[in-house]
Enzyme design. Structure first.
Site, PDB file in Angstrom:
ATOM      1  N   GLU A   1     -30.053  10.813  40.399  1.00 15.19           N
ATOM      2  CA  GLU A   1     -31.173  10.340  41.202  1.00 15.19           C
ATOM      3  C   GLU A   1     -31.304   8.825  41.086  1.00 15.19           C
ATOM      4  O   GLU A   1     -30.819   8.211  40.129  1.00 15.19           O
ATOM      5  CB  GLU A   1     -32.473  11.013  40.768  1.00 15.19           C
ATOM      6  CG  GLU A   1     -32.593  12.460  41.198  1.00 15.19           C
ATOM      7  CD  GLU A   1     -32.783  12.603  42.704  1.00 15.19           C
ATOM      8  OE1 GLU A   1     -33.031  11.588  43.379  1.00 15.19           O
ATOM      9  OE2 GLU A   1     -32.660  13.737  43.211  1.00 15.19           O
TER      10      GLU A   1
ATOM     11  N   SER B   1     -34.934  16.603  54.726  1.00 14.45           N
ATOM     12  CA  SER B   1     -35.747  17.645  54.094  1.00 14.45           C
ATOM     13  C   SER B   1     -37.065  17.093  53.565  1.00 14.45           C
ATOM     14  O   SER B   1     -38.118  17.715  53.724  1.00 14.45           O
ATOM     15  CB  SER B   1     -34.965  18.307  52.953  1.00 14.45           C
ATOM     16  OG  SER B   1     -33.836  18.981  53.452  1.00 14.45           O
TER      17      SER B   1
END
Length: 342
Positions: A122, A178
């Site tokens: 991430e 998303s």
């Protein structure tokens, strides 16, 4: 009874033979890479044991067999999730997503010679609770090129096909999204860009989720794909470029780090950067008016490369063994947050 001089001395031939034998051994050090015999530097003579504290993905695979050898031809590399083997592990892998939920359950003591590896794919924006990790981890494995173990989302690997494959196109621009947050830069760019051209949007954010096998067939039908990262950081170039765009056979329109950073990963003529244009109106015009000849030039990279994706955590973790010998021994990150957010 000893006498001097000795009654029998080695002959000249024996001395010469011994000398030649020693010289031959010294040369073999280089020829056969037997430096272990001549060096005091410690080296592993047994298989490396990698303990994964918690598996990074939701479902842990079966790693009871020699998966590194069987799947990736990486020898002498054993993976385990059995914490009872903690004291025997050479490397313990901690994935940040699971680590931050169970930080109080970490071992209190580290065996001599054992190294702890912090793993995260991430970006700093989406990596929480870093402040407490001081003097804890020896190595890091991230998408950053300056990591101890560099683990990108994908890369281009040489091939010999010398062919260009461009799927048939039925739409201009596609975006699969998303997690849509209006505060993100990509949301603002999309809202302004959509004033000048139509974007086909799929994903949970638009209530049009795609099945696992539907993603590439869908994005491949579009001439361009909005490869917009959720946050902008150095080297943070995700599957949006590698899988959703390049592998699908469409041209990525990227929003992320500067163009020069992208060019460290992919050829300059394989993508379009939002920053290349003075306005989003200019970008929209460029996309809408591109002719077939100019469009085909974006796929020249296919003559030399193909896309390699990293999606299996087993492969990522097995790669630790291939890098182990070159990693800094005795190193500890004094402040993980300062390094990652630099």
């Amino acid at each position: 009874m000893l006498t001097w001089p000795p009654r029998s001395l080695p002959s000249v031939k024996v001395l010469i033979t011994i000398g030649l034998f020693i010289t031959m051994l010294w040369n073999l050090k280089y020829v056969l890479n037997l430096s272990d015999i001549f060096s005091r530097a410690p080296r592993h003579t047994k298989p490396l044991m990698i303990l994964v504290w918690e598996w990074p993905s939701k479902q842990a695979p079966n790693i009871s067999t020699d998966v590194c050898r069987d799947l990736y031809n990486i020898m002498d590399c054993w993976l385990t999730m059995d914490r009872r083997l903690y004291s025997l592990a050479d490397v313990v892998v901690f994935h940040h997503d699971t680590l931050q939920k169970n930080r109080d359950k970490l071992p209190k003591e580290k065996p001599p010679g054992q190294n702890w590896l912090w793993v995260s794919l991430e970006s700093p924006t989406n990596t929480k609770a870093l402040a407490g990790w001081k003097q804890t981890f020896n190595w890091v494995m991230t998408y950053r090129q300056d990591s101890d173990i560099f683990m990108p989302y994908g890369k281009l690997v040489p091939n010999r096909s010398a062919m260009v494959n461009i799927p048939n196109k039925t739409s201009l621009v596609t975006w699969v999204i998303s997690n849509y947050h209006r505060s993100q830069k990509r949301a603002a760019v999309y809202r302004n860009l959509s004033r000048y051209l139509h974007v086909d949007i799929y994903g949970k954010a638009n209530k049009k989720p795609l099945c696992k096998d539907c993603l590439l067939p869908t994005t491949s039908k579009s001439k361009f794909y909005l490869a917009f990262e959720n946050s902008i950081h150095r080297d943070y170039i995700t599957e949006k470029v590698w899988r959703n765009s390049l592998m699908a056979g469409t041209v990525p329109v990227v929003l992320g780090p500067p163009r020069a950073n992208y060019e460290q990963f992919v050829p300059a003529d394989s993508f379009i950067h939002v920053d290349d244009f003075q306005s989003l109106a200019e970008l929209a015009t460029f996309l809408k008016t591109m002719n077939a000849s100019r469009y085909r030039q974006f796929f020249a990279w296919q003559k030399r490369y193909s896309v390699k994706l990293y999606v299996d955590w087993r492969e990522r973790i097995c790669m630790i063994c291939t890098k182990y010998a070159s990693l800094r021994q005795g190193h500890v990150y004094p402040d993980l947050e300062s390094w990652f957010k630099a």
